[in-house]
Design a protein around this motif. Structure first.
Motif, PDB file in Angstrom:
ATOM      1  N   GLY A   1      19.928  27.239  16.781  1.00  0.00           N
ATOM      2  CA  GLY A   1      20.711  26.010  16.707  1.00  0.00           C
ATOM      3  C   GLY A   1      20.957  25.588  15.265  1.00  0.00           C
ATOM      4  N   GLU A   2      19.956  25.762  14.406  1.00  0.00           N
ATOM      5  CA  GLU A   2      20.152  25.460  12.987  1.00  0.00           C
ATOM      6  C   GLU A   2      21.166  26.414  12.364  1.00  0.00           C
ATOM      7  OE1 GLU A   2      16.303  25.437  11.162  1.00  0.00           O
ATOM      8  OE2 GLU A   2      15.740  23.543  12.123  1.00  0.00           O
ATOM      9  N   LEU A   3      21.095  27.692  12.729  1.00  0.00           N
ATOM     10  CA  LEU A   3      22.088  28.656  12.264  1.00  0.00           C
ATOM     11  C   LEU A   3      23.485  28.232  12.713  1.00  0.00           C
ATOM     12  CD1 LEU A   3      23.033  31.439  11.116  1.00  0.00           C
ATOM     13  CD2 LEU A   3      22.533  32.367  13.395  1.00  0.00           C
ATOM     14  N   ALA A   4      23.586  27.767  13.947  1.00  0.00           N
ATOM     15  CA  ALA A   4      24.887  27.337  14.475  1.00  0.00           C
ATOM     16  C   ALA A   4      25.443  26.167  13.675  1.00  0.00           C
ATOM     17  CB  ALA A   4      24.758  26.963  15.955  1.00  0.00           C
TER      18      ALA A   4
ATOM     19  N   ASP B   1      11.693  27.696  22.886  1.00  0.00           N
ATOM     20  CA  ASP B   1      12.163  26.488  22.197  1.00  0.00           C
ATOM     21  C   ASP B   1      12.337  26.733  20.705  1.00  0.00           C
ATOM     22  OD1 ASP B   1      12.084  25.178  24.624  1.00  0.00           O
ATOM     23  OD2 ASP B   1      10.319  23.966  24.140  1.00  0.00           O
ATOM     24  N   GLU B   2      11.368  27.411  20.102  1.00  0.00           N
ATOM     25  CA  GLU B   2      11.442  27.681  18.657  1.00  0.00           C
ATOM     26  C   GLU B   2      12.594  28.640  18.339  1.00  0.00           C
ATOM     27  OE1 GLU B   2      10.627  27.592  14.584  1.00  0.00           O
ATOM     28  OE2 GLU B   2      10.151  26.212  16.223  1.00  0.00           O
TER      29      GLU B   2
ATOM     30  N   ALA C   1       3.091  28.479  26.317  1.00  0.00           N
ATOM     31  CA  ALA C   1       3.261  29.177  25.033  1.00  0.00           C
ATOM     32  C   ALA C   1       4.585  29.938  25.024  1.00  0.00           C
ATOM     33  CB  ALA C   1       2.095  30.130  24.787  1.00  0.00           C
ATOM     34  N   PHE C   2       4.922  30.565  26.142  1.00  0.00           N
ATOM     35  CA  PHE C   2       6.211  31.256  26.276  1.00  0.00           C
ATOM     36  C   PHE C   2       7.356  30.253  26.120  1.00  0.00           C
ATOM     37  CE2 PHE C   2       9.545  33.054  29.172  1.00  0.00           C
ATOM     38  CZ  PHE C   2       9.882  34.128  28.374  1.00  0.00           C
ATOM     39  N   SER C   3       7.214  29.095  26.763  1.00  0.00           N
ATOM     40  CA  SER C   3       8.225  28.049  26.663  1.00  0.00           C
ATOM     41  C   SER C   3       8.382  27.572  25.220  1.00  0.00           C
ATOM     42  CB  SER C   3       7.832  26.872  27.572  1.00  0.00           C
ATOM     43  OG  SER C   3       8.704  25.789  27.392  1.00  0.00           O
TER      44      SER C   3
ATOM     45  N   ALA D   1      16.852  27.624  29.916  1.00  0.00           N
ATOM     46  CA  ALA D   1      16.689  27.118  31.281  1.00  0.00           C
ATOM     47  C   ALA D   1      15.311  27.485  31.819  1.00  0.00           C
ATOM     48  CB  ALA D   1      17.790  27.667  32.190  1.00  0.00           C
ATOM     49  N   VAL D   2      14.847  28.696  31.526  1.00  0.00           N
ATOM     50  CA  VAL D   2      13.496  29.108  31.924  1.00  0.00           C
ATOM     51  C   VAL D   2      12.464  28.188  31.271  1.00  0.00           C
ATOM     52  CG1 VAL D   2      11.762  30.945  31.728  1.00  0.00           C
ATOM     53  CG2 VAL D   2      14.122  31.510  32.382  1.00  0.00           C
ATOM     54  N   SER D   3      12.645  27.921  29.981  1.00  0.00           N
ATOM     55  CA  SER D   3      11.725  27.040  29.266  1.00  0.00           C
ATOM     56  C   SER D   3      11.714  25.639  29.873  1.00  0.00           C
ATOM     57  CB  SER D   3      12.110  26.971  27.788  1.00  0.00           C
ATOM     58  OG  SER D   3      11.315  26.033  27.108  1.00  0.00           O
TER      59      SER D   3
END
Length: 179
Positions: free
Chosen positions: A19-22, A12-13, A6-8, A153-155
């Motif tokens: 990423g969409e903002l970028a 990701d979200e 769930a944390f991952s 990277a953690v995800s």
């Protein structure tokens, strides 16, 4: 393990949204570049402000999108042997790369760039160009980008460990079909 997944998914979200903002920042940088070129050649007017804001948008796009690119497994690879390995061995290579290279690099670069940002913020550093901008917003993108990349990277580490355990599937191939 569900809590880690769930944390991952949360990471990701977050990086998907950033990423969409970028991608919008890239469109904005292109629009600013077009308007600046048009005003320079059609009206014989230009300003360093427009050049610098364009660079700020481009730099922000690059730094903020790096974690999203990792999330989508679309980063550049130069490994010649990776695809020759079996799936489980690729998971182990990914885990080793994340732990030995990616995470330490993000920590070191994030630490170093944070202090560049901080110095610019507290000293009110500005561009040396006439009509230049404050530097701290551009410099903030470096530690922020490395922090987001570290989180991703953690995800990715969580997902690969879970895949080794057999709880989830992770695509380790990097040959994407042309769409």
């Amino acid at each position: 393990m569900r809590a880690l997944l769930a944390f991952s998914r949360g990471i990701d979200e977050l990086n998907r949204r950033i990423g969409e903002l970028a991608s919008w920042l890239m469109l904005t940088a292109c629009a600013v570049s077009f308007i600046n070129a048009l005003s320079r050649y059609a009206l014989n007017r230009s300003s360093n402000f427009w050049l610098e804001i364009q660079w700020y948008f481009f730099g922000a796009m690059f730094m903020l999108a790096a974690a999203y690119v990792l999330k989508r497994n679309e980063h550049v690879r130069v490994d010649l042997l990776y695809n020759l390995l079996g799936h489980r061995k690729r998971l182990w290579v990914d885990i080793g790369g994340i732990l030995l290279f990616l995470m330490p690099a993000c920590l070191v670069l994030g630490y170093l760039t944070f202090w560049m940002f901080w110095d610019a913020l507290v000293t009110h550093e500005e561009s040396a160009n006439a009509a230049g901008l404050k530097l701290w917003p551009a410099l903030l993108m470096f530690p922020l980008g490395f922090a987001l990349l570290f989180l991703q990277a953690v995800s990715e580490l969580i997902k690969r460990l879970e895949a080794l355990h057999g709880d989830i599937e992770v695509d380790t191939s990097y040959e994407k079909p042309v769409q």
